[in-house]
Every structure is written in C-alpha cells, then in structure tokens.
Design an enzyme around this catalytic site. Structure first.
Site, PDB file in Angstrom:
ATOM      1  N   ASP A 550       0.866  -1.182   0.000  1.00  0.00           N
ATOM      2  CA  ASP A 550       0.000   0.000   0.000  1.00  0.00           C
ATOM      3  C   ASP A 550       0.907   1.237   0.000  1.00  0.00           C
ATOM      4  OD1 ASP A 550      -2.267   1.582   0.321  1.00  0.00           O
ATOM      5  OD2 ASP A 550      -2.428   1.209   2.483  1.00  0.00           O
ATOM      6  N   GLU A 553       2.727   5.117  -3.871  1.00  0.00           N
ATOM      7  CA  GLU A 553       2.741   6.137  -4.953  1.00  0.00           C
ATOM      8  C   GLU A 553       4.066   6.875  -5.029  1.00  0.00           C
ATOM      9  OE1 GLU A 553       0.393   5.832  -2.585  1.00  0.00           O
ATOM     10  OE2 GLU A 553      -1.021   4.721  -3.818  1.00  0.00           O
ATOM     11  N   ASP A 627      -9.173   4.065  -1.764  1.00  0.00           N
ATOM     12  CA  ASP A 627     -10.102   4.411  -0.684  1.00  0.00           C
ATOM     13  C   ASP A 627     -11.410   4.990  -1.199  1.00  0.00           C
ATOM     14  OD1 ASP A 627      -8.045   3.532   0.806  1.00  0.00           O
ATOM     15  OD2 ASP A 627      -7.406   5.496   1.524  1.00  0.00           O
TER      16      ASP A 627
HETATM   17  C1  NOJ Z   1      -4.672   3.230   2.791  1.00  0.00           C
HETATM   18  C2  NOJ Z   1      -5.287   2.103   2.040  1.00  0.00           C
HETATM   19  O1  NOJ Z   1      -5.845   2.553   0.833  1.00  0.00           O
HETATM   20  C3  NOJ Z   1      -6.309   1.409   2.900  1.00  0.00           C
HETATM   21  O2  NOJ Z   1      -6.877   0.345   2.201  1.00  0.00           O
HETATM   22  C4  NOJ Z   1      -5.648   0.934   4.179  1.00  0.00           C
HETATM   23  O3  NOJ Z   1      -6.621   0.351   5.011  1.00  0.00           O
HETATM   24  C5  NOJ Z   1      -4.988   2.104   4.904  1.00  0.00           C
HETATM   25  N1  NOJ Z   1      -4.053   2.739   4.015  1.00  0.00           N
HETATM   26  C6  NOJ Z   1      -4.251   1.667   6.158  1.00  0.00           C
HETATM   27  O4  NOJ Z   1      -3.209   0.825   5.843  1.00  0.00           O
END
Ligand code: NOJ
Length: 961
Positions: A550, A553, A627
C-alpha cells in the site's frame, strides 16, 4: 532549495489531523487544494498555452526533419529534427528514431542530442543525472521489441514512407517540414502525430541570471524585459502548497498531439474515476475543464467523474470506431496530462453535417523524459490489447485462491480475532479464502514485526487458517519507521533509501511518523528487500502468508501533493520527477521477487496486491481502486474503473466491497457483494473507524443473499480461472465491456455498467442503484439469452428489462456457450480442488454451443512445463465432445494422473430441444447415463440434466444425446 520544513511537532499534528479526518468525516469530498490543477503545474500550463498558440491561424511548428540526416537500417529510421528556437533561426538538434517492430507495432522516440551526450550543466551543483530519463523501458517493457525484417522504406524530397506490419498493410508517412507522421492501415489514415503542431520539446538551456534592473532616483522602475512570450515563471523553480521544487534541469517537458481521425471514442489512461468512454477536457457542456492527469497520488476521499489523478497510471489509450480500433502507449514515467477534444469533420463542406465524422484529438505532455510512443494499428480491440501486452507483459496467472473471496478490514485486532472470524465464516458456511491484516498487526508500524501483545502467536493463527486451505495477507508498506529499529538501521547502513536533493537520506512522514523510503530502483535494495521475507527473517510467517503493498505512490503525508518532492534522488541519480509514476511498480516488483524466494525449493506463484501501478504492473499481481466510500455512486463508479483497467492491460482489478469510508446500509452492502462477485479481484475492506461488517453480521435476509453471491463466485471459479488464463496468454480482459466484444455495434460504445465475463458468454449487470428492483440490460445481437438462475429467455437486439429484487443478480447466459462450474459449497477454493464439475450448456438458435476450460494446480509454476488441462467443449448435432487443446510438456502426464479421478458430475442443457421429451438416457461411450427433461414454462426455456455421465475432466470423450 525546498523552503518547506516542518518541525517534528507540527508534522505530528498534521499526521494526527489527517488521521482524524479519516476517522470522523461522514460526508466526504476530496481536498482539491492539496492537488494541482493544470494552471498550477507549470509545464501543464505552458503546454496548454502552446497548444492554444498552435491552434491559432498562421501557426507553424518549429520542428523539421533534416532530410540529409535520415538513415534506414534493419527496420529503423533515424535522423535529426531541427527545432528553431528564435527569430534568428538558431536551432537545437533532436534525435528521432522510428522503429518498426516485428509484431506490427511502431515506436517513435525523440531525445535531445546535447543531453544524450551529457553536454549540459545543472544548476545548484545538483547531483541529478543530466540526460533525459531513458530507463522507463527497462521497467515497463518485457518483449516485442524485435525489429521488423520485412519493413521497407521509400524516400522523396518531402517525405519518407515505411510499409510494415502484417502483409505490409501498415504504413507510416513521415513528413519532414512541418514535421509530422501519419500512420495508415490499408491506405487509410488512423493516427496522426503533430497534425496540430503541438510537438514541444523544451530543450535544455542554461539559466541566465539577469541582474535586477536598476532604479534611478526620481525615476519610475523600468518595465521588466519583455520575455519570449512563454511563461517562464516556473522554469527554474516552482512552489505549491508551501513546498518549493528546485528544478536543476530547468524546463524540460515534452508534448505531442495525437489525432485519431474518424474515431469518436477513446478509452484507457487509467486511473480515473469516471466513465469508460473518456470525456473531452477543454470545457463545454458535460465536459471536463481539466486534462486527464497521471501523477500517482494518495488522493484522500476521491471524487466521481473526474479527470483528477489517482493512485496508478497507465498511459495507454485505445481509439475505437465501428470498424477499427487503434492505440497508443506513451512510455514516460513523469507527471503526464492528456487533453482530449472531439471535432466533427464534414466530408464535404456542402454536406451540412450529413455524413460527417468525428475526430478525437488528443494532446499528451509530460514534465520530463523522452517522447517515446508506441503505435498499434489494430484493427480489433483484441489486436490492440494483445500488441500492448506483447510489450508490457500479460497478467500474471494468479494462484487460484487469489481470485476467490478476500475478507479484509483495517484491522483485525488480534490473532484471536482472526481465528474467531475464520471460525464464524465456517460456522455460517460462508466461503472465503483469505483474511487480511492491515498496519496495526505490526509492533508500532515497524514492518516485518508483529505486535507482541495482540499477535503473540502468528504461526498458530496461520496454522488454523491452513487447515481449511485459507491464507493470510499482511500489509508491508514502503516507508520504514525512522526510530532505530533493526530494519531501518540496515536500510541506512546499506544506503538503500531514496535521497533528498542534497544527497542525504530523505525523511518524510507516513503511518509510523518519521520514515525513510526504500528505493526499489536500486538492484541492491531489491536484493535486500528479498532477504527480509525469508521465513527465518520475517518470523511468524509461513507458506500461506502473502503480501499487500500500500502507500507506494509513494504516499508522504507532509510531502507536496501527499507524495515525494520531485527533486529527490533515486538510484542512478535520477530525479524523482523523472520516475514518479513507475515508483509504485518498482516496490511491487521487489515484493513479488521476494515472495518467489522465501525458501529454497518452495516455489509458489506470489500474490501481492498493489495500490500504485504503471504499465507492466499486471505482471506482478492485483490492484484495487483505493479508498472509495460506502455510497451508491462509488459502487456504480467501480465497474467503469475496473473495465478500463482491463482494456489497459491490467484486468486483475477490484474495488473495496462495501466501500472503505463510512458504514454501508445493508442493502448497499448486499448489492456491493453481488457486484464484487464480478470483480476480478474480490475483497471486502473497511476503514478502521467503521463498524464491523463481516457477512455473517448483516443478519437475514442479507447474510443469506451475500452468501449466495459468494457461492456464485465460488461455483464459477473454473470459468473465472479460465478467463484469467486467457488474459495471461493474450491480454484479453477478464471482464469485457460491450464495445470490446461487439466492436461493430455503436450502441454499445459508451456502455460501461454491463459486461461479459471472459469468453463464457455470461453477461452481467449487477444492480448499482439505490432502491432499483430491475435493470435494463442491452443485448447486442439476435441470439437467445437465458437468465442464469431460472432460464427465463430474452431475445432480440436492444434493451430488455430484468426484474432484480434484492436477492437477484441480473446475469444472463448468451446462447452458444458452455460454462464450467463446481457446485459443491465448500469453505475455501483449496478444498474444491478435487471436486467434480458441472457443465452448463446454453444452446444457441442453431442448437449448438462451445466452451473452454483451463485447469492447473492453481499454485505452482508447473503449468509452464505442461502440468495443466486445457479443453474445448462442443455441443453440435446432438453430440457433446470434450477435446484437448493444450500443449504437452514434461509434466503433462504426471499432472493428468493426479486429475484422473476428477470427473463431470452433471451436464445441464439449457434450451434443450422439445424432441428430448420422453428421452430417458444418453450414450456416454462407456455406457449410458440418465437424462431428465423439463419442458418450457412461462417464457422459461426447457432444460435437461444428465447426472453422472461417467466422464473425466482431463480426457477426450463424446456423449450422444
Ligand atoms: C490506505 C489504504 O488505501 C487502505 O486500504 C488501508 O486500510 C490504509 N491505508 C491503512 O493501511
């Protein structure tokens, strides 16, 4: 110099504030002020202004090929473009290489001669590399670069023409002055470069510091010197949101217009939240005002129908018309924007618009790097996707568990919590394959550790999961906590982190607070990263643990636009500016490599989910759309996004089921599971502040309906896996938009809320609207379509209304297909391995059908040595036949032996002929099997079932009806 430095205290407050926003914002919308508009990005503004000048009458492009410089060798044309830079006629030399590839694709590369030779000086004694970034190829391209042996070139005083491609049907006409290239197929122009004169290569120039004009006493200050007309204000540094980007190389953007004459639709260039068919971007009713942006970023609370950038970037576009599809791939890793306009062109000025055609005119520009564009001349969508995949690679064939259902949330709090969810899913007979751990499993966000209080026994947890062939995915992010723990110490000691512009280790903020970022452009960093995942290094892990990447970017909470400063330095002293969009893929790649090497001799296909991606990421694992929110519009937005990813070569995609932010109402959650059952990557996920929402908590009727959606996914896993296999060999998307399957049917070109699953003929349109109890589904042909569940018949081209109360997923089977299934409900896909198959035959109007099945061990790479079953089924003239279409390899026989006992337990024939009424049995070769016939009833097709026909899935056989 970056003027923005946060004190530790303020940064901590900032992080806390960001986190609190995540927790408590009920109605949410993106913080526009955190992200640049085109006007706020110097090079974007300049290129748009340049485009406006180029559109004015009397414009002449300053770029010309010097004809005497041209040379042709082995399928490649090379020469010099002279760019006139001032009224005195001074020029800068650019190198152009046009490569014609054996595959039929063409490639145009433009670089600066001076910079290639390293003859430039950088400002501030910068350590940055001098050349234009020319290594994107080494990350994105894995094949297909072989030069054409058959291409031929002809030259005259004004043009050079190259005939190439299959049967020499493709042609590139390169005009010297003004410079431009027309790509033709069968003599008709399909793609034009620099047709509008927007080619722009901001050549290197030294910064000349002009003294401040002196103001003499009693006089007005002299007017500032008139500039060249260009906006130079962001040439040498640029500020945004409190950060200043030092630009040691000055202005260096590249831009080009690419026109698709006669093409009214363009698709691709993910990742954006918006319709599949891309919109115009220069204003006007219903259009965007801003260009589509590609600059991978952690866009908090992203909005719908927007050209704003998101987490990933694939600069690949398909243009589509009734009888042709073509494409371009803009291989550049820097921040990129794309303007799109569509213009009606009348064939003849007297036609008053009758017979007019639409041209789509695009304009691409990137902040730095080369002009490096691949051209694909189709003519079908499949040809274009295939050609693109030949270069960037096809989807990695995942382990079978990876395409089953994943249960995630931020966070499962303890190992007992995980075990409890696991038990409850079993108790409620809800299938799932993978449970996920988000960042809280670690000891205070130190990756490669476990929180000793909450997760005292990770191996015990993994072993419980393993008993039902279930897996765990744990998150590992690229920011490494800067607190002296052993991993960060090692990172520093070995000097494997990204550096700031001064050459020191870059420090920024993310989940752990102060952090450093591993630089996965560096081979040594990859090697080190690989070593961290060995079972004896990453303690508490075993073979059923996989990884989630995660924030790659990369997301930097206190960085400009929530990412890294562009003047940071990576391995080889490339500026972050040059490589930004590839950064996420390099981290994903390092983790993929790590999972290949966890233990000597144990080679399983890795599974790594990534948020950030680039062209080529499809080789490494799945992506998800980040998200999203628990709202109906986000549910509706997910299909166009996933479809678009598929046509851009990255089909292993999905969205957080249920929505990440917020608490979905139960009907929304239920509809989302029904939709998610059709995402190639199918995962439920939720923010830390949301209420628990494991499927068994919803209560009836919701839990039952969700369970049925999950079981539908599991029953159809053989069909999904076959579709993944197809994607892995030729790049064909897993879920396919209407235009892709029916390229000649204009009515389907803008449809992005229904789709076909692989080549199965399954046509789905899950409900994504609040309160809807029916959907209108569009049928593209005159074939019979059967409702998947009750065999209700639909036919005739056009829109049909399908009733869809909450418990119903609108899903049709197109006549003419055979769909493989496994109908026994189990806890996980692993437990279905030896289960028998059901074949569903949906007969077409002629009473025949075809289908395919691909099976392998779903785990290892043995399929590469022939350990697989690939069969074609055909029902024709009353005979169903199973035929081998696989290639034999050294492990084929051994694998087939293991599959000997796996049989077909049921054959269902939908649309069974009336004459079968009264028929009691079919001939199976070895003997007979019973047949049961059900007549047509109230619009529902007749059907028949054959039980236990006594045939094995891996063998050739025939059944006579
Ligand atoms: C951002 C991610 O997009 C999300 O899916 C994740 O739960 C949070 N970071 C925490 O790691």
């Amino acid at each position: 110099m970056r003027s923005f430095t946060l004190s530790t205290k303020w940064t901590a407050l900032f992080v806390l504030f960001t986190a609190l926003c995540c927790l408590f914002t009920p109605t949410v919308t993106v913080k526009h002020e955190l992200f640049k508009t085109c006007d706020q990005a110097g090079f974007c503004k300049r290129n748009r202004a340049f485009a406006d000048s180029a559109s004015a009458t009397g414009w002449e492009t300053p770029y010309k090929i010097a004809p005497e410089s041209l040379s042709w060798k082995n399928g490649q044309l090379q020469g010099t473009i002279l760019k006139t830079i001032n009224k005195n006629g001074e020029t800068v030399r650019l190198l152009i290489t046009i490569s014609f590839l054996e595959s039929g694709s063409a490639r145009v590369t433009i670089d600066e001669e001076k910079r290639q030779k390293g003859e430039i000086d950088l400002r501030h004694n910068s350590k940055a590399r001098k050349e234009r970034y020319n290594e994107a190829e080494s990350w994105a391209i894995v094949g297909g670069l072989e030069l054409s042996k058959t291409a031929v070139e002809f030259r005259d005083a004004a043009t050079s023409t190259v005939k190439y491609g299959p049967d020499g049907k493709f042609e590139a006409v390169i005009t010297y002055a003004p410079f431009g290239i027309d790509f033709k197929r069968d003599s008709a122009t399909q793609i034009k470069f620099n047709d509008r004169g927007m080619l722009n290569v901001e050549h290197w120039r030294p910064k000349i510091d002009k003294p401040e004009p002196e103001k003499k006493e009693g006089e007005e200050a002299p007017a500032p010197e008139v500039q060249t007309g260009e906006d130079e204000s962001t040439w040498w540094d640029e500020s945004f949101g409190g950060s200043t980007d030092s630009k040691p190389k000055g202005p260096e953007s590249v831009g080009l217009d690419i026109t698709f004459p006669g093409y009214a639709h363009v698709y691709g260039i993910p990742e954006h939240a918006g319709p599949l068919s891309l919109k115009e971007t220069r204003g006007g009713s219903g259009n965007h005002e801003e260009p589509y942006r590609l600059y991978n970023a952690d866009v908090f609370e992203y909005i719908m129908d927007s050209p704003m950038t998101l987490y990933g970037a694939i600069p690949f576009m398909q243009a589509h018309s009734k009888d042709s599809t073509v494409g371009v791939f803009w291989l550049n890793a820097a921040e990129t924007w794309i303007d799109i306009i569509k213009q009606k062109e009348a064939h003849n000025p007297l036609s008053l618009g009758i017979g007019s055609r639409i041209d789509t005119k695009t304009h691409w520009f990137s902040e730095s790097g080369l002009i490096d564009v691949f051209v694909f001349l189709g003519p079908t969508p499949k040809d274009v996707t295939k050609a693109y995949g030949e270069l960037t690679g096809y989807t990695q064939l995942p382990q079978e568990f990876a395409i089953a259902y994943h249960q995630c949330r931020w966070n499962y709090n303890t190992d007992e919590d995980v075990k409890d969810v696991d038990r409850k899913m079993s108790k409620h007979q809800i299938p799932y394959d993978v449970i996920w751990l988000d960042i809280e499993y670690t000891h205070e966000k130190e990756y490669f550790t476990w929180d000793p209080l909450q997760f005292p026994d990770p191996i015990g947890m993994l072993k419980q999961l393993d008993k039902s062939e279930r897996k765990l995915v744990a998150i590992i992010d690229p920011h490494i906590k800067n607190n002296g723990y052993h991993i960060v110490e090692d990172l520093k000691k070995k000097d494997l982190a990204v550096h700031n512009k001064d050459g020191n280790i870059y420090e920024g903020w993310c989940w752990p607070g102060s952090s450093h970022w591993i630089d996965c452009f560096s081979p040594a960093a990859i090697k080190w990263w690989v070593s961290l995942f060995k079972y004896d290094t990453f303690k508490g892990t075993m073979h059923n643990l996989f990884i989630w990447n995660d924030m790659n970017e990369p997301s930097v909470f206190n960085g400009p636009e929530t990412t890294m400063p562009k003047d940071n330095l990576h391995y080889g002293n490339w500026e972050h500016r040059d490589v930004h969009n590839i950064n996420g893929m390099t981290f994903h790649n390092a983790t993929y490599q790590a999972l290949l090497e966890r233990k000597k001799g144990e080679i399983r296909r890795p599974f790594v989910l990534t948020r950030s991606f680039y062209a080529g990421s499809q080789r490494l694992g799945a992506m998800w759309t980040g998200d999203n929110q628990a709202s109906w519009d986000h549910l509706a937005a997910a299909f166009p996004m996933v479809l678009n990813n598929g046509i851009a070569g990255y089909p292993f995609a999905g969205a957080d089921v249920g929505g990440f932010f917020g608490n979905p109402e139960k009907d929304l959650l239920t509809r989302w599971y029904q939709a998610g059952a059709f995402y190639p990557f199918f995962r439920g996920h939720a923010h830390i502040d949301t209420r628990r929402r494991e499927p068994y908590l919803a209560g009836e009727p919701y839990t039952g309906i969700i369970t049925r959606a999950l079981r539908l996914r599991y029953a159809l896993l053989p069909a999904w896996y076959t579709a993944f296999h197809e994607a892995s060999v030729d790049g064909t998307p897993i879920i396919r938009p209407q235009y892709f399957e029916y390229p000649g049917d204009e009515a389907g070109f803008a449809i992005d809320d229904q789709f076909f699953v692989g080549s199965t003929g399954l046509l789905a349109k899950p409900v994504v609207k609040e309160g809807a109890d029916s959907v209108d589904i569009y049928l593209p042909d005159e074939e019979i379509y059967y409702d998947y569940f009750d065999y209700q018949k639909y036919s005739g081209r056009g829109s049909k209304t399908i009733s869809a109360p909450l418990e119903k997923i609108p899903l049709l089977m197109q006549g003419g297909h055979i769909i493989p299934r496994k109908d026994r409900p189990r806890r996980s896909s692993g437990l279905m391995k030896w289960d028998p198959y059901t074949l569903v035959i949906a007969l077409n109007k002629e009473g025949s059908a075809k289908g395919e099945l691909y099976v392998d061990d779903g785990e290892t790479f043995d399929y590469q040595s022939g350990a697989y079953i690939h069969r074609s089924f055909e029902f024709k003239d009353g005979v169903l036949a199973s035929m081998d279409i696989g290639k034999k390899g050294k492990l084929t026989d051994k694998y087939l032996k293991t599959m000997k006992g796996v049989r077909v337990e049921r054959i269902i024939i939908v649309g069974a002929p009336k004459e079968w009424e009264g028929k009691k049995s079919v001939k199976t070769g070895k003997g007979e099997a019973g047949l049961e016939f059900h007549g047509e009833e109230g619009g529902k097709a007749s059907w028949a079932v054959v039980r236990n026909p006594g045939v094995a899935i891996g063998e050739n056989w025939k059944i006579e009806f």
